[in-house]
Design a protein around this motif. Structure first.
Motif, short mmCIF file in Angstrom:
data_model
loop_
_atom_site.label_atom_id
_atom_site.label_comp_id
_atom_site.label_asym_id
_atom_site.label_seq_id
_atom_site.Cartn_x
_atom_site.Cartn_y
_atom_site.Cartn_z
N CYS A 13 0.84 -1.20 0.00
CA CYS A 13 0.00 0.00 0.00
C CYS A 13 0.87 1.24 0.00
O CYS A 13 1.64 1.47 0.94
CB CYS A 13 -0.93 0.01 1.21
N GLY A 14 0.74 2.04 -1.05
CA GLY A 14 1.48 3.29 -1.14
C GLY A 14 0.57 4.48 -0.94
O GLY A 14 -0.61 4.35 -0.61
N SER A 15 1.11 5.66 -1.18
CA SER A 15 0.34 6.89 -0.98
C SER A 15 -0.77 7.05 -2.00
O SER A 15 -1.78 7.70 -1.72
CB SER A 15 1.28 8.10 -1.05
N ALA A 16 -0.61 6.46 -3.19
CA ALA A 16 -1.60 6.63 -4.25
C ALA A 16 -2.38 5.36 -4.54
O ALA A 16 -3.59 5.41 -4.77
CB ALA A 16 -0.93 7.12 -5.53
N PHE A 17 -1.71 4.20 -4.54
CA PHE A 17 -2.37 2.96 -4.93
C PHE A 17 -2.04 1.84 -3.95
O PHE A 17 -0.96 1.82 -3.35
CB PHE A 17 -1.95 2.53 -6.33
#
Length: 391
Positions: A13-17
């Protein structure tokens, strides 16, 4: 039932996706925005964003996102699935404990491993090169990972798979900042996009048309690659008519922020080549040659055409100048230290693919923490990640 009877579920899990799927697969089955709709009863507003700059800021929203991905999108019960989570290199022990608490006590997973994204990305490169028939000497678990996502960019050295904290560096520059810069450049153009579509168009231009020049381009100049005009075509949101936008300097000035961050922010920020060189110089001297020789790119913001070549050239020039006393870059080979920047087919999902490879191997059983072990010890069992070296 065996805690490892089913294939591991890999979640990055990243900041965008958020990327999620099963161990042993080549690409994630799910790639969704890492946002959560506001629950009924809350004040109206934009969706909740649990992760900012790679770090979880809202654990209630994070738990809801994990539940949504596992139950609704992948149609699995987490009580049956061992899980591999990824974490950024600067993640705190408290955050790691919180993740384990949610996974074991709320989602009831049978086993869990929390892997550092950089280590998994290096593992992905190692596996990809092995699969392509590379010799063992060219596929190594020693290297410098440049991980660039939506919110920030990390530069992380690893030796024999262990992270060297002394050389870890970060810069608050990633895909979101590049998008805003491209959006601003397009607004200043001769035919700016409609205001309500400018962000959407800037994202599309960044992903489809931007590239990195072989060397820096001065104000008012244009690289040779732009002699073939490029345009972005879409439909006007209000009129429904075809919309064609001629593209110009935003194609190369967007990614140029990696080499000249001062064009975007007034805050002092080193360029990416400087950050890479500084990170390696902070590592033990006997590891530096291997680190310069295996700089691995990972993450969506490293996919620009020409980025690897430009980084290789500029880092090599810095090495040459240091060794030869400001020698010209053309003599870089004389230093005996070769800089090699690596790209591979799994670069976009590097951390996720590394987790997929790990989850499909016997090594996963050795590093994973079972529910029984967690219940006996508590969240502190995950407090220290063994991937970190004391060097």
């Amino acid at each position: 039932m065996d805690d490892f009877a089913r294939p591991a579920l890999v979640i990055d899990c990243g900041s965008a996706f958020i990327k999620a799927g099963f161990a042993g697969e080549v690409s994630p089955a799910v790639r969704d925005p890492s946002t959560v709709p506001r629950a009924a009863g809350l004040e109206p507003g934009p969706p909740l964003v649990p992760v900012k700059h790679g770090i979880v800021q809202d654990w209630d929203a994070m738990e809801q996102l994990w539940l949504d991905v596992t139950y609704r999108r992948l149609h699995v019960y987490t009580s049956d699935q061992p899980v591999i989570l990824t974490e950024p290199p600067q993640n705190s022990p408290e955050s790691r404990e919180q993740a384990a608490e949610v996974m074991f006590e709320s989602l009831d997973v049978p086993a869990l491993h929390i892997g550092v994204q950089a280590q998994l990305a290096l593992y992905a490169d190692y596996a990809a090169r092995q699969a392509m028939g590379s010799q063992t000497s060219s596929a190594s678990l020693t290297g410098l990972v440049v991980e660039s996502g939506e919110g920030c960019t990390h530069v992380i050295p690893l030796v024999d798979g262990f992270l060297l904290a002394s050389g870890t560096r970060s810069m608050p520059l990633g895909g979101a900042q590049l998008t805003r810069h491209i959006q601003a450049l397009m607004r200043k153009g001769a035919a700016p996009p409609p205001p309500d579509q400018s962000l959407e168009i800037a994202v599309a231009v960044k992903e489809r048309h931007c590239f990195v020049t072989a060397s820096g381009v001065g104000p008012g100049a244009a690289p040779a690659a732009t002699r073939s005009p490029a345009a972005y075509q879409t439909v006007h949101s209000r009129t429904g008519q075809p919309l064609r936008i001629q593209l110009g300097e935003e194609r190369w000035r967007g990614p140029e922020l990696f080499f000249d961050p001062g064009a975007f922010t007034k805050d002092a920020m080193p360029s990416l080549p400087d950050l890479i060189d500084d990170a390696i110089q902070a590592c033990p001297i006997d590891t530096r040659r291997a680190l310069y020789g295996n700089i691995v790119l990972s993450g969506g913001s490293t996919l620009f055409k020409g980025l690897a070549r430009r980084l290789e050239t500029e880092v090599q020039a810095r090495v040459a100048a240091r060794v030869q006393g400001r020698a010209p870059a053309s003599h870089a080979a004389a230093t005996g230290v070769e800089v090699h920047v690596v790209t591979h087919p799994m670069q976009h999902f590097g951390a996720w693919f590394g987790g997929s490879v790990l989850g499909a191997s016997e090594a996963f059983r050795e590093v994973a923490i079972t529910r029984a072990a967690y219940m006996e010890t508590g969240p502190t069992i995950v407090r220290n990640n063994v991937v970190h070296s004391d060097w």
